[in-house]
Scaffold this motif. Sequence first.
Motif, PDB file in Angstrom:
ATOM      1  N   VAL A  92     -49.412  -3.968  86.059  1.00 52.45           N
ATOM      2  CA  VAL A  92     -49.565  -4.811  84.867  1.00 52.45           C
ATOM      3  C   VAL A  92     -48.244  -5.535  84.644  1.00 52.45           C
ATOM      4  CG1 VAL A  92     -51.286  -3.316  83.780  1.00 52.45           C
ATOM      5  CG2 VAL A  92     -48.869  -2.887  83.378  1.00 52.45           C
ATOM      6  N   ASP A  93     -48.284  -6.557  83.827  1.00 54.74           N
ATOM      7  CA  ASP A  93     -47.081  -7.371  83.663  1.00 54.74           C
ATOM      8  C   ASP A  93     -47.089  -8.040  82.292  1.00 54.74           C
ATOM      9  OD1 ASP A  93     -44.800  -8.615  85.456  1.00 54.74           O
ATOM     10  OD2 ASP A  93     -45.597 -10.236  84.188  1.00 54.74           O
ATOM     11  N   PRO A  94     -45.911  -8.322  81.729  1.00 52.43           N
ATOM     12  CA  PRO A  94     -45.881  -9.016  80.434  1.00 52.43           C
ATOM     13  C   PRO A  94     -46.608 -10.362  80.462  1.00 52.43           C
ATOM     14  CG  PRO A  94     -43.690  -8.190  80.974  1.00 52.43           C
ATOM     15  CD  PRO A  94     -44.553  -7.926  82.167  1.00 52.43           C
ATOM     16  N   LEU A  95     -46.722 -10.993  81.636  1.00 50.67           N
ATOM     17  CA  LEU A  95     -47.471 -12.253  81.705  1.00 50.67           C
ATOM     18  C   LEU A  95     -48.950 -12.032  81.393  1.00 50.67           C
ATOM     19  CD1 LEU A  95     -46.063 -13.771  85.056  1.00 50.67           C
ATOM     20  CD2 LEU A  95     -45.649 -14.636  82.741  1.00 50.67           C
ATOM     21  N   GLN A  96     -49.388 -10.805  81.575  1.00 51.10           N
ATOM     22  CA  GLN A  96     -50.811 -10.477  81.357  1.00 51.10           C
ATOM     23  C   GLN A  96     -50.929  -9.917  79.945  1.00 51.10           C
ATOM     24  OE1 GLN A  96     -50.988  -7.858  84.731  1.00 51.10           O
ATOM     25  NE2 GLN A  96     -51.333  -9.548  86.172  1.00 51.10           N
ATOM     26  N   THR A  97     -51.109 -10.822  78.994  1.00 53.39           N
ATOM     27  CA  THR A  97     -50.859 -10.458  77.598  1.00 53.39           C
ATOM     28  C   THR A  97     -51.874  -9.465  77.022  1.00 53.39           C
ATOM     29  OG1 THR A  97     -51.974 -12.504  77.000  1.00 53.39           O
ATOM     30  CG2 THR A  97     -49.575 -12.542  77.005  1.00 53.39           C
TER      31      THR A  97
ATOM     32  N   ILE B 246     -45.310  -9.325  89.301  1.00 56.71           N
ATOM     33  CA  ILE B 246     -46.557  -8.814  88.699  1.00 56.71           C
ATOM     34  C   ILE B 246     -47.033  -7.528  89.363  1.00 56.71           C
ATOM     35  CG2 ILE B 246     -47.374 -11.038  87.799  1.00 56.71           C
ATOM     36  CD1 ILE B 246     -49.335 -11.154  90.164  1.00 56.71           C
ATOM     37  N   ASN B 247     -46.414  -7.148  90.451  1.00 55.90           N
ATOM     38  CA  ASN B 247     -46.780  -5.885  91.106  1.00 55.90           C
ATOM     39  C   ASN B 247     -45.650  -4.857  90.975  1.00 55.90           C
ATOM     40  OD1 ASN B 247     -49.200  -7.009  91.965  1.00 55.90           O
ATOM     41  ND2 ASN B 247     -48.297  -7.784  93.839  1.00 55.90           N
ATOM     42  N   THR B 248     -45.127  -4.720  89.784  1.00 59.35           N
ATOM     43  CA  THR B 248     -43.990  -3.813  89.580  1.00 59.35           C
ATOM     44  C   THR B 248     -44.295  -2.665  88.617  1.00 59.35           C
ATOM     45  OG1 THR B 248     -42.458  -5.625  89.979  1.00 59.35           O
ATOM     46  CG2 THR B 248     -41.572  -3.703  88.840  1.00 59.35           C
ATOM     47  N   TYR B 249     -44.964  -2.963  87.519  1.00 54.39           N
ATOM     48  CA  TYR B 249     -45.092  -1.981  86.435  1.00 54.39           C
ATOM     49  C   TYR B 249     -46.502  -1.400  86.357  1.00 54.39           C
ATOM     50  CZ  TYR B 249     -40.893  -4.459  85.056  1.00 54.39           C
ATOM     51  OH  TYR B 249     -39.657  -5.028  85.053  1.00 54.39           O
ATOM     52  N   ARG B 250     -46.553  -0.145  85.956  1.00 57.05           N
ATOM     53  CA  ARG B 250     -47.864   0.475  85.739  1.00 57.05           C
ATOM     54  C   ARG B 250     -47.823   1.351  84.500  1.00 57.05           C
ATOM     55  NH1 ARG B 250     -46.550   5.277  88.936  1.00 57.05           N
ATOM     56  NH2 ARG B 250     -44.733   4.618  90.120  1.00 57.05           N
TER      57      ARG B 250
ATOM     58  N   THR C 231     -47.982   4.369  75.123  1.00 61.77           N
ATOM     59  CA  THR C 231     -47.930   5.425  76.145  1.00 61.77           C
ATOM     60  C   THR C 231     -46.909   5.142  77.242  1.00 61.77           C
ATOM     61  OG1 THR C 231     -49.851   4.338  77.083  1.00 61.77           O
ATOM     62  CG2 THR C 231     -50.255   6.339  75.824  1.00 61.77           C
ATOM     63  N   GLY C 232     -46.293   3.986  77.218  1.00 57.64           N
ATOM     64  CA  GLY C 232     -45.173   3.728  78.137  1.00 57.64           C
ATOM     65  C   GLY C 232     -45.578   3.132  79.470  1.00 57.64           C
ATOM     66  N   ILE C 233     -44.555   2.644  80.149  1.00 61.02           N
ATOM     67  CA  ILE C 233     -44.720   1.942  81.417  1.00 61.02           C
ATOM     68  C   ILE C 233     -43.717   2.540  82.399  1.00 61.02           C
ATOM     69  CG2 ILE C 233     -44.251  -0.305  82.500  1.00 61.02           C
ATOM     70  CD1 ILE C 233     -46.407  -0.973  80.831  1.00 61.02           C
ATOM     71  N   VAL C 234     -44.085   2.618  83.666  1.00 58.28           N
ATOM     72  CA  VAL C 234     -43.081   2.976  84.672  1.00 58.28           C
ATOM     73  C   VAL C 234     -42.995   1.852  85.704  1.00 58.28           C
ATOM     74  CG1 VAL C 234     -43.158   5.492  84.502  1.00 58.28           C
ATOM     75  CG2 VAL C 234     -44.840   4.341  85.912  1.00 58.28           C
ATOM     76  N   ALA C 235     -41.828   1.726  86.309  1.00 60.55           N
ATOM     77  CA  ALA C 235     -41.633   0.692  87.340  1.00 60.55           C
ATOM     78  C   ALA C 235     -41.591   1.366  88.700  1.00 60.55           C
ATOM     79  CB  ALA C 235     -40.331  -0.046  87.085  1.00 60.55           C
ATOM     80  N   ASP C 236     -42.171   0.722  89.687  1.00 55.27           N
ATOM     81  CA  ASP C 236     -42.045   1.225  91.057  1.00 55.27           C
ATOM     82  C   ASP C 236     -40.602   1.080  91.506  1.00 55.27           C
ATOM     83  OD1 ASP C 236     -44.682   1.851  91.198  1.00 55.27           O
ATOM     84  OD2 ASP C 236     -45.277   0.030  92.237  1.00 55.27           O
ATOM     85  N   PRO C 237     -40.206   1.836  92.554  1.00 57.62           N
ATOM     86  CA  PRO C 237     -38.820   1.725  93.018  1.00 57.62           C
ATOM     87  C   PRO C 237     -38.497   0.305  93.466  1.00 57.62           C
ATOM     88  CG  PRO C 237     -40.073   3.352  94.317  1.00 57.62           C
ATOM     89  CD  PRO C 237     -41.006   2.793  93.315  1.00 57.62           C
ATOM     90  N   ALA C 238     -37.296  -0.131  93.166  1.00 61.37           N
ATOM     91  CA  ALA C 238     -36.871  -1.461  93.634  1.00 61.37           C
ATOM     92  C   ALA C 238     -36.703  -1.428  95.153  1.00 61.37           C
ATOM     93  CB  ALA C 238     -35.550  -1.823  92.967  1.00 61.37           C
TER      94      ALA C 238
END
Length: 468
Positions: A98-103, A234-238, A114-121
């Motif tokens: 998910v992404d902030p662009l996807q409002t 857009i493929n970073t956060y979940r 419930t929070g968001i996590v980012a995949d490893p850079a």
Amino acid sequence: MSGTKTSGIALSRRGVLTAATAAAAHTVLRPPSASAAPARTASDVIVVGAGFAGVTAARALRRRGLRVRVLEARNRIGGRTWTTTFEGEQVEMGGVWVDPLQTHVWREIENQGTGIVADPAAERALFPTATGFGYYHPEEAFGWQGALLARFSERARELFPDAANPLVRADLLRRVDPQTIRDRLDAMRLSVLDEKWLTGATGGLGGGSERGAYTQFLHLWALCNHNADQYYGINTYRPASGMTSLARAILTEAAADVRLNSPVRSIIDTGREVVVRTRTGASYTATSVVVAVPVNVWNTIEFSPGLTVERRRASSQTFGVPTAQKLWLRLRTSLGNTYVHTPEGYPIHTLVPIKQLADSQLMVGFSGDQRLDVNNVAQVERAVRLVVPDATVLAVRGQHWGADPHALGGGAFRRPRQLTGLLNAVQLPHGRISFATSDIASGWSGYVDGAMESGLRAAEQVARFASR
Ligand SMILES: Cc1cc2nc3c(=O)[nH]c(=O)nc-3n(C[C@H](O)[C@H](O)[C@H](O)COP(=O)(O)OP(=O)(O)OC[C@H]3O[C@@H](n4cnc5c(N)ncnc54)[C@H](O)[C@@H]3O)c2cc1C
């Protein structure tokens, strides 16, 4: 959706995220208590399908004071999103990023708190070379691939001046919409290596460059503000709690009567009410219905009056990509935080590092190759070794979405002529029946956000029949 990012992007965007999530902590929505729900003897609206489109429609109807019944074919909610476990880890078998662009979806996660996590850079990128594969610095790999994507998409601004309303320039789009991604690749006269790199990004999206519409990619590029960093981002956060739990939170707020294991067989609009029958023999009546199943599934349900020509055509042509497969792998040798992109034609087109385990590594991959059994360790290992010759795959778990009878495809990626020829028509209501699914969203079609957008539209369309 294949996953890529550069370390710079992931870090800077994570900063934005922390601020956003902190702000959201003060505005957490709480589901209404069960006792607030009306008696479940009858329903004003039936929602068929409990994916994100269906649960969003159900909640929107409930917020209008309507009683909602949800009929879901599976023994679980979430549809093409599905949180489960693999090797003791929480994993997603379908949509996840998910992404902030996807409002719509971003706001939902903020509200749920419930929070968001980012995949490893990314630390390294394993990309094609002239003769095989080689390791690159992520800045170099994604920088060059991003530049190729920008060239590939150079008409996006002109054709999609307003990404949320994709048909604003229908006059111009009609000439471009017949083109496949392959048509555009050929017109670019790329070097062999550039073609490998570019199809490393586009190859996995539409079920192959011969199937996917060039306009769908341009639309996606416009949604990402014509910006490669945002496209990769857009493929970073979940969502930290998982997609199924996000869907469940929405459904709880809908206070609906939810019936799992209820595959719908027929939907009959009598003109005064709608009768819905399941394959298990149950029959339900309501003033209106939201059909929130994937486009590919529409033709498996009997409708009276029958579906329009456009809807039948959309379903038989497919919107969801029928070849989409997702797989989780545990690799013995860790590649570190390496992102793998293969050129079109390889059985696995993307590999994303998710987690280092004590003695191994968890990665997620995507495939459009029907010959690959994504649940067969030996086959998956052979596929990985085409890129990483000494890889040992210890375990796999995959999902072939095209073979799933309640999806018949993965995320939507339109085919040529579907944008200009079908999209408007399939968004219209059909008597007392409306249709919701990400596949027919105006904005983020093929994403969870699009499912939510379509659910809101369908709820609005049917609510007038049930206003009390
Ligand atoms: C592998 C993969 C990766 C993806 N990655 C991402 C991503 O990273 N980010 C993102 O935003 N999106 C992603 N997507 C896309 C996203 O998951 C979908 O667009 C979205 O979940 C679709 O929601 P929906 O409600 O339209 O349809 P669905 O989720 O398919 O829901 C439809 C529901 O209808 C039910 N149903 C079907 N037939 C019947 C019937 N006859 N009777 C009753 N119920 C029925 C189904 O069981 C299902 O629960 C991905 C999809 C896949 C498959």
